[in-house]
Design a protein around this motif. Structure first.
Motif, PDB file in Angstrom:
ATOM      1  N   GLN A  39      -3.362   5.608   4.498  1.00  0.00           N
ATOM      2  CA  GLN A  39      -3.582   6.717   5.502  1.00  0.00           C
ATOM      3  C   GLN A  39      -4.369   6.401   6.849  1.00  0.00           C
ATOM      4  O   GLN A  39      -4.033   6.848   7.758  1.00  0.00           O
ATOM      5  CB  GLN A  39      -3.983   8.108   4.723  1.00  0.00           C
ATOM      6  CG  GLN A  39      -5.534   7.837   4.176  1.00  0.00           C
ATOM      7  CD  GLN A  39      -5.690   9.052   3.543  1.00  0.00           C
ATOM      8  OE1 GLN A  39      -5.458  10.072   4.017  1.00  0.00           O
ATOM      9  NE2 GLN A  39      -6.239   8.841   2.248  1.00  0.00           N
ATOM     10  N   TRP A  43      -2.230   4.375   9.215  1.00  0.00           N
ATOM     11  CA  TRP A  43      -1.131   5.258   9.551  1.00  0.00           C
ATOM     12  C   TRP A  43      -1.838   6.364  10.917  1.00  0.00           C
ATOM     13  O   TRP A  43      -1.246   6.582  11.850  1.00  0.00           O
ATOM     14  CB  TRP A  43      -0.623   5.930   8.738  1.00  0.00           C
ATOM     15  CG  TRP A  43       0.350   4.948   7.769  1.00  0.00           C
ATOM     16  CD1 TRP A  43       0.343   4.634   6.437  1.00  0.00           C
ATOM     17  CD2 TRP A  43       1.459   3.992   8.304  1.00  0.00           C
ATOM     18  NE1 TRP A  43       0.988   3.735   6.116  1.00  0.00           N
ATOM     19  CE2 TRP A  43       1.734   3.018   7.003  1.00  0.00           C
ATOM     20  CE3 TRP A  43       1.855   3.756   9.480  1.00  0.00           C
ATOM     21  CZ2 TRP A  43       2.704   2.568   7.296  1.00  0.00           C
ATOM     22  CZ3 TRP A  43       2.929   2.870   9.683  1.00  0.00           C
ATOM     23  CH2 TRP A  43       3.409   2.196   8.641  1.00  0.00           C
ATOM     24  N   TRP A  47       0.838  -1.147  -0.149  1.00  0.00           N
ATOM     25  CA  TRP A  47      -0.119   0.129  -0.021  1.00  0.00           C
ATOM     26  C   TRP A  47       0.884   1.333   0.141  1.00  0.00           C
ATOM     27  O   TRP A  47       1.794   1.419   0.624  1.00  0.00           O
ATOM     28  CB  TRP A  47      -0.859   0.134   1.206  1.00  0.00           C
ATOM     29  CG  TRP A  47      -2.038  -0.766   1.212  1.00  0.00           C
ATOM     30  CD1 TRP A  47      -2.531  -1.513   0.116  1.00  0.00           C
ATOM     31  CD2 TRP A  47      -3.138  -0.889   2.260  1.00  0.00           C
ATOM     32  NE1 TRP A  47      -3.691  -2.172   0.365  1.00  0.00           N
ATOM     33  CE2 TRP A  47      -4.199  -1.674   1.761  1.00  0.00           C
ATOM     34  CE3 TRP A  47      -3.167  -0.075   3.382  1.00  0.00           C
ATOM     35  CZ2 TRP A  47      -5.248  -2.106   2.444  1.00  0.00           C
ATOM     36  CZ3 TRP A  47      -4.544  -0.461   4.125  1.00  0.00           C
ATOM     37  CH2 TRP A  47      -5.392  -1.664   3.556  1.00  0.00           C
ATOM     38  N   SER A  48       0.538   2.321  -0.651  1.00  0.00           N
ATOM     39  CA  SER A  48       1.078   3.539  -0.575  1.00  0.00           C
ATOM     40  C   SER A  48       0.662   4.228   0.753  1.00  0.00           C
ATOM     41  O   SER A  48      -0.337   3.742   1.210  1.00  0.00           O
ATOM     42  CB  SER A  48       0.578   4.322  -1.932  1.00  0.00           C
ATOM     43  OG  SER A  48      -0.776   4.826  -1.755  1.00  0.00           O
ATOM     44  N   VAL A  49       1.279   5.270   0.849  1.00  0.00           N
ATOM     45  CA  VAL A  49       0.707   6.118   2.265  1.00  0.00           C
ATOM     46  C   VAL A  49      -0.718   6.488   2.148  1.00  0.00           C
ATOM     47  O   VAL A  49      -1.539   6.409   3.124  1.00  0.00           O
ATOM     48  CB  VAL A  49       1.650   7.196   2.360  1.00  0.00           C
ATOM     49  CG1 VAL A  49       1.143   7.995   3.332  1.00  0.00           C
ATOM     50  CG2 VAL A  49       3.060   6.799   2.542  1.00  0.00           C
ATOM     51  N   GLU A  50      -1.003   7.114   0.649  1.00  0.00           N
ATOM     52  CA  GLU A  50      -2.515   7.305   0.577  1.00  0.00           C
ATOM     53  C   GLU A  50      -3.408   6.269   0.817  1.00  0.00           C
ATOM     54  O   GLU A  50      -4.449   6.427   1.486  1.00  0.00           O
ATOM     55  CB  GLU A  50      -2.521   7.731  -0.815  1.00  0.00           C
ATOM     56  CG  GLU A  50      -1.675   9.149  -1.215  1.00  0.00           C
ATOM     57  CD  GLU A  50      -0.408   8.942  -1.318  1.00  0.00           C
ATOM     58  OE1 GLU A  50      -0.005   7.826  -1.741  1.00  0.00           O
ATOM     59  OE2 GLU A  50       0.294  10.096  -1.342  1.00  0.00           O
ATOM     60  N   GLN A  51      -2.998   5.167   0.365  1.00  0.00           N
ATOM     61  CA  GLN A  51      -3.991   3.905   0.419  1.00  0.00           C
ATOM     62  C   GLN A  51      -4.036   3.476   1.921  1.00  0.00           C
ATOM     63  O   GLN A  51      -4.997   2.900   2.501  1.00  0.00           O
ATOM     64  CB  GLN A  51      -3.504   2.498  -0.174  1.00  0.00           C
ATOM     65  CG  GLN A  51      -3.717   3.041  -1.887  1.00  0.00           C
ATOM     66  CD  GLN A  51      -2.848   1.675  -2.599  1.00  0.00           C
ATOM     67  OE1 GLN A  51      -1.661   1.325  -2.416  1.00  0.00           O
ATOM     68  NE2 GLN A  51      -3.648   1.201  -3.729  1.00  0.00           N
TER      69      GLN A  51
END
Length: 133
Positions: A105, A108, A99-103
């Motif tokens: 978030q 996180w 996952w990217s940070v956006e996915q």
């Protein structure tokens, strides 16, 4: 009037807000769906630590149902944050490493909220504080 509002112990108000909203989000988005549809969840749950689906689901239910209730009440708050943080880290690092940070978030942000509560404690408006008195 504004001075009286600002005079409220803002760190304790902030911790109460973080505890209640973070716990509500975790419980509503993750805990209750797993609890209400546990058979479906059991068939589809990832098992990154190879504990078995049943144990993994039980651990997830503990971290996403029991712990948020304790955190919201401010009872054993720092201790109750630990399973939540562990579950979130396992999820973000082992289950969804692509996952990217956006996915990721939401995960996180939950790590930030519960990490902050674990560091700062429950605050004055909590069962923990009443027990300590």
């Amino acid at each position: 009037m504004l001075k009286k509002l600002v005079a409220v112990d803002t760190p304790d108000a902030g911790l109460l807000f973080a505890r209640l909203t973070g716990a509500a989000l975790l419980l509503w988005v993750h805990g209750l769906p797993k609890l209400l549809h546990w058979r479906t969840e059991l068939a589809h749950i990832d098992d990154p630590l190879h504990l078995g689906g049943g144990i993994t689901l039980a651990c997830a239910l503990f971290a996403e149902v029991v712990c948020p209730l304790l955190i919201a009440a401010g009872l054993f708050t720092r201790l109750a944050c630990l399973p939540v943080l562990f579950l979130l880290l396992v999820s973000m690092v082992l289950v969804h490493p692509d996952w990217s940070v956006e996915q990721g978030q939401f995960g996180w942000l939950l790590l930030i909220v519960f990490g902050t509560i674990a560091i700062a404690g429950a605050g004055r408006w909590s069962v923990d504080r009443r027990l300590a008195s």
